[in-house]
Design a protein around this motif. Structure first.
Motif, PDB file in Angstrom:
ATOM      1  N   ARG A  36       5.766   4.282   1.774  1.00 49.80           N
ATOM      2  CA  ARG A  36       5.521   2.913   1.939  1.00 49.80           C
ATOM      3  C   ARG A  36       6.443   1.843   1.551  1.00 49.80           C
ATOM      4  NH1 ARG A  36       0.618  -0.179   3.657  1.00 49.80           N
ATOM      5  NH2 ARG A  36      -0.986   1.498   4.108  1.00 49.80           N
ATOM      6  N   VAL A  78       6.364  -1.439   3.819  1.00 45.80           N
ATOM      7  CA  VAL A  78       5.158  -2.193   4.034  1.00 45.80           C
ATOM      8  C   VAL A  78       4.283  -2.111   2.887  1.00 45.80           C
ATOM      9  CG1 VAL A  78       3.193  -1.558   5.506  1.00 45.80           C
ATOM     10  CG2 VAL A  78       5.401  -0.724   5.995  1.00 45.80           C
ATOM     11  N   LYS A  79       3.399  -3.223   2.812  1.00 41.78           N
ATOM     12  CA  LYS A  79       2.780  -3.741   1.562  1.00 41.78           C
ATOM     13  C   LYS A  79       1.644  -2.655   1.612  1.00 41.78           C
ATOM     14  CE  LYS A  79       2.583  -8.547   2.024  1.00 41.78           C
ATOM     15  NZ  LYS A  79       1.476  -9.693   2.137  1.00 41.78           N
ATOM     16  N   ARG A 113      -1.645  -3.233   1.081  1.00 41.87           N
ATOM     17  CA  ARG A 113      -2.865  -3.520   1.524  1.00 41.87           C
ATOM     18  C   ARG A 113      -2.875  -3.703   3.275  1.00 41.87           C
ATOM     19  NH1 ARG A 113      -3.915  -6.511  -3.026  1.00 41.87           N
ATOM     20  NH2 ARG A 113      -2.425  -8.156  -2.562  1.00 41.87           N
ATOM     21  N   GLN A 114      -1.638  -3.279   3.890  1.00 46.00           N
ATOM     22  CA  GLN A 114      -1.425  -3.160   5.245  1.00 46.00           C
ATOM     23  C   GLN A 114      -2.098  -1.836   5.787  1.00 46.00           C
ATOM     24  OE1 GLN A 114      -0.505  -5.683   7.800  1.00 46.00           O
ATOM     25  NE2 GLN A 114      -1.386  -3.811   8.616  1.00 46.00           N
ATOM     26  N   ILE A 143       3.064  -1.341  13.405  1.00 50.24           N
ATOM     27  CA  ILE A 143       1.843  -2.353  13.165  1.00 50.24           C
ATOM     28  C   ILE A 143       1.595  -3.029  14.336  1.00 50.24           C
ATOM     29  CG2 ILE A 143       1.105  -4.171  11.685  1.00 50.24           C
ATOM     30  CD1 ILE A 143       2.987  -3.421   9.493  1.00 50.24           C
ATOM     31  N   GLU A 202      -2.612  -5.501  12.086  1.00 49.50           N
ATOM     32  CA  GLU A 202      -2.195  -6.782  11.408  1.00 49.50           C
ATOM     33  C   GLU A 202      -3.139  -7.629  11.202  1.00 49.50           C
ATOM     34  OE1 GLU A 202      -0.893 -10.727  11.380  1.00 49.50           O
ATOM     35  OE2 GLU A 202      -2.172  -9.972  12.614  1.00 49.50           O
ATOM     36  N   GLY A 219      -5.051  -6.049   8.273  1.00 51.43           N
ATOM     37  CA  GLY A 219      -4.247  -6.267   7.054  1.00 51.43           C
ATOM     38  C   GLY A 219      -4.273  -7.513   6.331  1.00 51.43           C
ATOM     39  N   ARG A 220      -4.753  -8.630   7.244  1.00 57.85           N
ATOM     40  CA  ARG A 220      -4.924 -10.045   6.816  1.00 57.85           C
ATOM     41  C   ARG A 220      -6.441 -10.151   6.148  1.00 57.85           C
ATOM     42  NH1 ARG A 220      -5.119 -13.673  10.890  1.00 57.85           N
ATOM     43  NH2 ARG A 220      -4.582 -12.491  12.452  1.00 57.85           N
ATOM     44  N   TYR A 261      -7.999  -7.652   4.574  1.00 59.55           N
ATOM     45  CA  TYR A 261      -7.608  -7.135   3.198  1.00 59.55           C
ATOM     46  C   TYR A 261      -7.288  -8.134   2.381  1.00 59.55           C
ATOM     47  CZ  TYR A 261      -8.800  -2.301   4.232  1.00 59.55           C
ATOM     48  OH  TYR A 261      -9.379  -1.048   4.378  1.00 59.55           O
ATOM     49  N   GLU A 262      -6.229  -8.967   2.776  1.00 61.18           N
ATOM     50  CA  GLU A 262      -5.626  -9.991   2.035  1.00 61.18           C
ATOM     51  C   GLU A 262      -6.483 -11.039   1.578  1.00 61.18           C
ATOM     52  OE1 GLU A 262      -2.774 -10.438   0.618  1.00 61.18           O
ATOM     53  OE2 GLU A 262      -1.712  -8.705   1.329  1.00 61.18           O
TER      54      GLU A 262
END
Ligand SMILES: [Zn+2]
Ligand SMILES: [Zn+2]
Length: 1018
Positions: free
Chosen positions: A825, A830-831, A833-834, A949, A954, A957-958, A960-961
């Motif tokens: 990763r 790639v972050k 959390r994504q 992604i 995506e 992912g947001r 999780y953020e």
């Protein structure tokens, strides 16, 4: 309920609290009671010199002693716990001299020996109190107050008895020897005391002319770095088999040393022998009647100097030996204080160092100096006062060792040494050591019980009773066996009946004091146990130690284990072995743990004057005893320890992981009302269904117990630390991480498993970190479990059960896959959390049943095995090999490789453009990026992460953020973990498609639209 833990431990504060609690509750005594009558484990403490406060150096050894005593106590072994102090001899004297401002033996005598002895005892009493205080603070459990003091009459009498036995065997003799001598201390230094005393030093380097009497105009050229020995010159030595030559300037030198010189005449060394020469200081009265001549000596070095060596038998050991062979006169130029005698004219009263420059000037003036320079070499210094040593002829008392040497070697062969090469060092020492010089011309020490009579009979007194029987005077004032009182005692010679025979004034080597300890403290051949019987003489009032009887000695001798630093091989380990073999023909210890030196954290020696010396007091306050102990234990014994605050900081950081894991258990245990069961400590939670991860943690804990037990049995504390660190990492970064949710809603199996693992971990680390371990034990066990031992040290040692290795290997592989996945990763950028679509794993043997865990840890939807792309590296043709073989076809191969058209055939062979190539015909270049994949691998495993992604990923992912942001806001707002909130989200946000998920993860009761992200307590 557990007591809540603060976010970081205050080590010094909790340690003080535990110390007080141990004291109040009598925990140590309870432990001793518990083990009384159990199997015996005999540790004998090497005495620490009582002339100082506790230093971090001494604390190292004390920690190791305590770790193993605690471990053996946890295993139920009965122990003595006797601490010892070294109390007399030069160490003590030098310190007291400094305090009193006395600078020479004359000044001590003027001050008065009785008062001096009192001051020495005061110093010991003060230091003993300080050392006990510091050792207690370190956490060392000893039978404080019943310590042994080597200046007690009992200890002295035991040494007397030893000396009498040695004398009866004919091994004690008075020798006229050249010996290393400290001019400040005014005494000889024994060979074993020279260990580690060499330092670099700059000395004058003089080339001197000795004119030949029968060859006018010709001289011998000699070289010396000790000008003060020239006035004592009697001979010049040449190597009989080497060639010597006469240079144009009239000087004879070894040809080998001057390869470019032109020689007028050449002769073998043996031909020079017998040539007479004029000595360098023949005009001084001391040289009167001396005939100087050339002698042969096989040891003349061709490595330095002129190949001619100046011989002064009064100033060097080898020179002195040569004087015996050639019957040379012996001139002793300096007195006990290292100053020239009056027979040396203008040199009279000068010290050896003061005289150097004046001797050079005098030689130059008389045309005798060829050249003068400086010379840097290793030179011995007095280990107590740091004065450069000289050689001097002295009469000393020796114990002859040749007869006992083979038995010493045999006895040493029965000892188990850790590290093993220390045993080899002892062997080397035993093979090469000379006779033991046991006499010192000093004041406060073991009075040698030797009474030589004029008739030639030498009486060696073996006990106070014997002394009293033979005494004719001086007993009235003999309150302790020390100078000056003992000096007044006179005896009747048992051989001729002469009265008034006096003791020799010398005292004994301190290593006699320490070497007798396995006999004097254990009551060897003592018919009756005497309570408080050890605390006599100078030790009266300082200790309540008993003098046990012989049966006790039989039980506790030899020591199961002793531990000191390496230099003790030739000191305490040696003197003990020597005395023990002489007395009972047996090694006094079965097993030894030695260790190397302590340096500062940058690898430099610690020195008061360099400002890098750390006082133990300061270390207790700034890092805490547990952290110090951890640092000591983390050290492999065959390497130097680099001790300091930097490493301490690192240790505290690691301990925080443990602390946080316990904190997690405490916090959620309290929220969920968890009640641990004491029975779980036996073999893990029973009577409940455990999940695979729980079973894994139980196995992981079993493995920890097995590893730590094995490491302690092998006396390798650094392996204890390594095993514990890895366990805490697994506990925190795998078990708790993977099981978090189970603790948010009460899961009995998870709580019980975690509690079992945490508490067992504390139990096995408790010998190393007794404070933190007992502090947490009290909170996690006796406070919440009825009938639990109040201290971790009363709970015994956990049983080392066979761990489920298959399960452990399985999870180890899973953890490795996850690590590689994270690596992949991060290389792909790639972050964490994504979420991603899939990961493919190749090479996994055991992890297949754990696809769900891998998916969750790597935040992917799907895990596949043995598929997906493989990490590839760019292949290039090795032109040097392929060119000659394939000619122009190489170009075709190169093009195919660039297009990636290569088929791996195994063993590194590859097919390209229909040609099979061997591994060495290719060059493997950098990793080939495969678009859309992040790949990481090690030798066994390859992990490929699909990095594409799509919009759905995506969006997740947001989410999780967002969850992360909201939970950070919760923490910042000081909300409890259980508090519910109302969450405000900006209008029209597509995140609401995951409303349920967001609510669950943030404990939001509802989500309201609004202008900006906000939370409020519901
Ligand atoms: Zn000295
Ligand atoms: Zn006699």
């Amino acid at each position: 309920m557990f007591r809540p833990l603060p976010s970081v431990p205050d080590h010094p504060a909790l340690e003080e609290e535990i110390l007080k609690w141990w004291d109040d509750r009598g925990v140590f005594n309870a432990l001793r009671e518990r083990n009384r009558g159990g199997p015996v484990w005999s540790f004998i403490d090497g005495p620490v010199t009582a002339n100082k406060t506790l230093g971090v150096h001494t604390a190292w050894g004390r920690t190791l002693k305590d770790v193993f005593q605690r471990y053996m106590a946890l295993r139920g072994f009965d122990q003595r716990y006797q601490n010892g102090f070294d109390c007399q001899g030069l160490w003590i004297e030098v310190g007291v001299e400094r305090e009193l401002g006395l600078n020479s033996k004359r000044e001590i005598e003027e001050y008065g020996l009785a008062e001096f002895a009192r001051k020495c005892r005061e110093k010991v009493a003060w230091s003993a109190e300080e050392l006990i205080r510091g050792s207690k603070r370190l956490g060392q459990w000893m039978d404080w107050g019943n310590d042994y003091y080597t200046f007690s009459d009992t200890n002295i009498e035991y040494i007397w008895r030893f000396l009498k036995i040695v004398h009866d065997r004919g091994w004690l003799y008075r020798g006229h020897r050249s010996t290393e001598w400290c001019p400040r201390c005014g005494t000889s230094i024994s060979a074993h005391e020279l260990v580690g005393s060499y330092e670099e030093r700059t000395d004058p380097s003089l080339f001197v002319r000795f004119p030949l009497l029968d060859r006018p105009g010709q001289s011998l050229a000699v070289w010396t770095t000790t000008p003060w020995t020239l006035p004592a010159n009697v001979a010049a030595a040449v190597h009989p088999d080497k060639e010597y030559g006469l240079q144009e300037d009239g000087e004879w030198v070894a040809v080998e040393r001057y390869p470019d010189a032109i020689f007028l005449e050449r002769r073998r060394g043996s031909e020079l022998v017998g040539w007479r020469y004029e000595g360098p200081f023949d005009h001084l009265p001391a040289a009167e009647g001396i005939e100087h001549r050339v002698i042969a000596w096989d040891e003349v070095s061709m490595e330095e100097g002129t190949g001619l060596v100046h011989i002064a038998p009064g100033c060097g050991a080898e020179d002195f030996e040569l004087s015996r062979v050639y019957d040379l006169p012996v001139i002793t130029p300096v007195d006990e204080g290292g100053r020239f005698y009056n027979r040396f004219g203008w040199l009279h009263g000068l010290s050896t160092s003061e005289s150097a420059e004046q001797i050079a000037a005098d030689l130059a003036e008389r045309g005798r100096l060829i050249a003068a320079d400086e010379y840097v070499h290793r030179y011995p210094f007095c280990w107590r006062c740091h004065t450069p040593l000289i050689f001097r002829i002295a009469d000393d008392w020796f114990i002859a060792v040749n007869e006992v040497r083979p038995r010493l070697l045999e006895a040493n062969a029965t000892v188990e040494w850790t590290p093993a090469y220390f045993g080899k060092r002892m062997d080397d020492w035993l093979r090469n050591m000379g006779d033991w010089n046991i006499s010192r011309r000093r004041y406060f020490g073991l009075p040698l019980p030797i009474f030589p009579c004029e008739c030639g009979h030498i009486t060696v007194i073996g006990s106070r009773a014997e002394l009293e029987e033979l005494a004719t005077a001086g007993l009235e004032e003999l309150s302790e066996l020390h100078r000056p009182w003992i000096d007044a005692v006179e005896i009747r010679c048992p051989a001729c009946g002469t009265e008034g025979v006096q003791r020799i004034p010398e005292i004994g080597d301190v290593w006699l004091d320490a070497g007798i300890v396995p006999f004097s403290t254990l009551g060897w051949e003592n018919p009756k146990w005497i309570e408080g019987g050890y605390g006599n003489g100078a030790a009266k009032g300082l200790t309540g130690a008993d003098l046990p009887d012989h049966a006790f000695w039989e039980t506790w001798f030899p020591a199961s284990w002793v531990s000191e630093m390496r230099e003790q091989i030739r000191l305490w380990f040696y003197s003990q072995l020597f005395m023990s073999v002489c007395l009972v023909d047996k090694a006094p210890f079965r097993s030894v743990l030695g260790y190397e030196k302590m340096l500062d954290e940058h690898g430099r020696q610690m020195h008061g004057s360099w400002g890098n010396l750390i006082a133990a007091e300061e270390a207790f306050a700034r890092m805490g005893a547990d952290v110090m102990r951890w640092q000591y234990c983390d050290q492999p014994p065959d390497r130097d320890l680099h001790f300091g605050y930097g490493p301490a900081h690192e240790i505290k950081r690691k301990l925080l992981t443990l602390w946080n894991s316990v904190g997690f258990l405490v916090r959620y245990g309290n929220i969920e009302g968890f009640r641990p069961r004491l029975d779980d400590l036996g073999a893990g939670p029973a009577g409940i269904e455990l999940r695979p991860l729980d079973r894994w943690l139980v196995a992981r804990t079993d493995k920890l117990v097995a590893e730590v037990t094995a490491a302690l049995e092998e006396q390798l504390t650094y392996r204890v630390i390594a095993a514990f660190e890895s366990f805490v990492d697994d506990l925190s970064n795998w078990y708790i991480r993977r099981s978090r949710r189970r603790f948010y809603s009460y899961d009995d199996a998870a709580f019980r498993t975690l509690w079992f693992a945490v508490v067992t971990g504390l139990r096995v680390i408790s010998p190393v970190m007794p404070f933190l371990a007992d502090h947490l034990w009290r909170n996690l066990v006796p406070d919440v479990c009825d009938g639990a031992p109040e201290s971790i040290f009363l709970a015994g040692w956990p049983e080392a059960r066979e761990p489920d290795e298959r399960l452990l290997a399985e999870i180890a592989e899973v953890r490795r896959i996850v690590e590689l996945g994270r690596e992949a990763r991060s290389t792909a950028g790639v972050k964490l959390r994504q979420p991603l679509r899939r990961v493919y794993v190749r090479g996994a043997q055991l992890a297949r049943d754990h696809a769900d865990e891998i998916a969750e840890e790597l935040r992917v939807d799907e895990v596949g095995f043995d598929q997906g792309p493989v990490a590839q590296v760019r292949l290039l043709p090795n032109l040097r090999v392929l060119g000659p073989r394939l000619g122009p076809k190489v170009r075709e191969i190169k093009a195919a490789l660039e297009r990636g058209e290569a088929e791996e055939l195994g063993d590194g062979r590859v097919r390209v453009a229909d040609v099979e190539l061997e591994a060495e015909e290719l060059i493997r270049g950098e990793r080939v990026e495969i678009s859309g994949w992040g790949i990481a691998n090690d030798l066994a495993l390859s992990v490929a992460l699909d990095t594409e992604i799509d919009p759905e990923l995506e969006l997740r992912g947001r989410v999780y953020e967002l969850i992360h942001t909201v939970n950070t806001m919760r923490k910042d707002a000081g909300l409890e973990l259980t508090d519910r909130i109302v969450l405000t989200l900006p209008d029209g946000d597509d995140l609401l498609r995951h409303e349920g998920w967001i609510k669950a993860e943030t404990l939001a009761t509802r989500i309201e639209p609004g202008d900006a992200l906000a939370i409020a307590k519901a």
